[in-house]
Design a protein around this motif. Structure first.
Motif, PDB file in Angstrom:
ATOM      1  N   ARG A 226       0.747  -0.986   0.086  1.00 17.38           N
ATOM      2  CA  ARG A 226       0.179  -0.045   0.010  1.00 17.38           C
ATOM      3  C   ARG A 226       0.724   1.367   0.065  1.00 17.38           C
ATOM      4  N   ASP A 230       0.878   4.078  -2.939  1.00 14.97           N
ATOM      5  CA  ASP A 230       0.679   5.579  -2.696  1.00 14.97           C
ATOM      6  C   ASP A 230       1.839   6.426  -3.092  1.00 14.97           C
ATOM      7  N   GLU A 254      -7.799  -4.807   0.869  1.00 17.69           N
ATOM      8  CA  GLU A 254      -8.524  -4.138   1.565  1.00 17.69           C
ATOM      9  C   GLU A 254      -8.338  -3.788   3.209  1.00 17.69           C
ATOM     10  N   GLN A 259      -6.913   2.278  -1.205  1.00 18.05           N
ATOM     11  CA  GLN A 259      -8.032   2.991  -1.604  1.00 18.05           C
ATOM     12  C   GLN A 259      -7.996   3.206  -3.331  1.00 18.05           C
ATOM     13  N   THR A 260      -6.817   2.597  -3.803  1.00 14.98           N
ATOM     14  CA  THR A 260      -6.964   2.897  -5.345  1.00 14.98           C
ATOM     15  C   THR A 260      -7.716   1.774  -5.907  1.00 14.98           C
ATOM     16  N   ASP A 285     -15.387  -3.592  -0.749  1.00 13.07           N
ATOM     17  CA  ASP A 285     -15.136  -2.461  -1.464  1.00 13.07           C
ATOM     18  C   ASP A 285     -14.224  -2.596  -3.089  1.00 13.07           C
TER      19      ASP A 285
END
Length: 431
Positions: A226, A230, A254, A259-260, A285
């Motif tokens: 992550r 980012d 997740e 969030q990508t 999500d």
């Protein structure tokens, strides 16, 4: 009467009317025809496989049952003896044994298969070449089969990896996703997918590029990944790996707070409703985003509307891509024999190779076979996974066709060649 029953009744009425209209001609044809069409299917049977393998195996069996019944009725009305023997296979050895049984003992003029992995598909392709019969690959997308591994008797109904990746690139780039981060499997397949995706972005989409890429074994954990995503300011993260690995990574990403937007390679197992449910459960999500499919059970246009309805009414399941592919592969071979009034394997092969021939896959646009690698040109579909849907049929929301259906007056081949490898990139030498 619910929608499925109503559609089934409507279809039955149409069949009845058509039967009455053609009956006199069919009776006369029956007296004249001596055509005997036998098409063999080497179906996957993987008892040790996961839920996604099982979904593919079951869809192939159902697709076979569907096409056998419908085309047996059609053929009988035209005086044609028609059969589609099926043999199960779990590996290369059993697949080759199945092919020999279908051809030598059951009299098949051609075979359909390709499910269960590249090794199985390549072995069947090589065997069919040695025997001089047509092989329709309905389940393996690996580009190797269309290039170094190509054979002059193999025809690819299953879209290639190049087609899937080009469709994915086209959709996301047009939606503004230009910075791509890739996590790939550690094997040669993962590396080949990465190289092909990089080429697609560099050569076909100005301003889009891969900003970072990592093999799965080099990503220590999802939190580290992550931070790397980012830092790269990636717009989209792509998983180029088998279905089960995609689900595992979706859950980990997740949990790590990624969030990508996450996309994945649509190998056949990853096109199943079983995969969609698993992806959404693992990552509510990230796992409930768009997927690319070769065929779609909710397509409600062209000839797809009726076959999807008949399938749903008969099996109670959505008609998933492997069922569609089985049905269409047998349909194509049947039509080749019918048009030539011959089931001689060499005649069927020649017909498949006829330049300018158009096939109807019920996708709203005539399709054809590329002469340089014998890949079927065709569009595919973009489906979003509904967040709370529990009905498998309604789980996927059809949101797009890739590439978009052509404008009137334009060349269908030109439109469909927007995805996949053109002749100048082909490494197939058996043209």
């Amino acid at each position: 009467m619910n929608d499925s029953a109503l559609r089934g009744w409507a279809f039955a009425m149409r069949i009845l009317v058509v039967s009455l209209l053609v009956l006199p001609f069919a009776l006369r044809a029956h007296a004249q025809s001596d055509l005997d069409v036998v098409i063999g299917v080497v179906a996957p049977d993987r008892p040790q496989g996961d839920a996604f393998d099982a979904a593919v195996d079951e869809a192939v069996r159902q697709g076979h049952e569907m096409v056998l019944d419908e085309f047996t009725m059609n053929a009988s009305m035209l005086g044609i003896e028609f059969s589609v023997p099926i043999e199960a296979a779990s590996d290369v050895e059993s697949a080759l044994a199945a092919a020999r049984t279908l051809v030598d003992e059951r009299g098949a003029m051609a075979i359909v298969g390709g499910w269960g992995g590249l090794d199985v598909a390549q072995a069947l392709s090589d065997w069919a070449h040695e025997r001089g019969i047509a092989f329709v690959n309905a389940g393996e997308s690996a580009d190797h089969l269309r290039n170094e591994g190509c054979r002059p008797t193999t025809f690819h109904l299953e879209p290639s990896d190049a087609m899937y990746l080009d469709a994915m690139a086209g959709w996301y780039v047009r939606s503004g996703f230009r910075r791509w981060f890739v996590v790939r499997s550690d094997d040669e397949r993962g590396d080949a997918l990465l190289r092909r995706l990089r080429w697609s972005l560099d050569e076909r989409h100005f301003g889009a590029r891969i900003v970072d890429a990592v093999a799965a074994s080099d990503a220590p954990d999802a939190q580290t990944l992550r931070r790397r995503v980012d830092a790269a300011e990636a717009d989209v993260l792509v998983l180029l790996m088998p279905a089960a690995d995609q689900v595992a990574w979706l859950g980990a990403l997740e949990e790590a707070g990624v969030q990508t937007v996450v996309a994945g390679h649509p190998d056949l197992e990853a096109q199943s409703r079983a995969f969609m449910f698993a992806a959404r459960e693992a990552a509510p999500d990230l796992g409930a985003q768009a997927r690319i499919l070769a065929f779609e059970a909710t397509l409600d246009a062209y000839g797809a509307r009726e076959i999807n309805a008949r399938y749903l009414a008969r099996f109670g399941d959505p008609m998933e891509p492997p069922a569609w592919a089985t049905y269409q592969a047998v349909k194509i071979l049947y039509e080749m024999a019918f048009f030539e009034r011959s089931s001689d394997p060499s005649v069927v092969l020649d017909r498949l190779n006829t330049e300018g021939q158009v096939f109807d896959l019920w996708k709203g646009i005539g399709t054809s076979i590329r002469p340089w690698d014998r890949q079927m040109r065709q569009s595919m579909y973009l489906v979003e996974i509904r967040a709370d849907e529990t009905d498998p049929f309604r789980l996927g929301l059809l949101v797009g066709q890739l590439p978009a259906i052509y404008l009137p007056g334009t060349d269908p081949n030109e439109r469909l060649d927007q995805i996949g490898d053109l002749a100048e990139r082909s490494r197939c030498t058996s043209r």
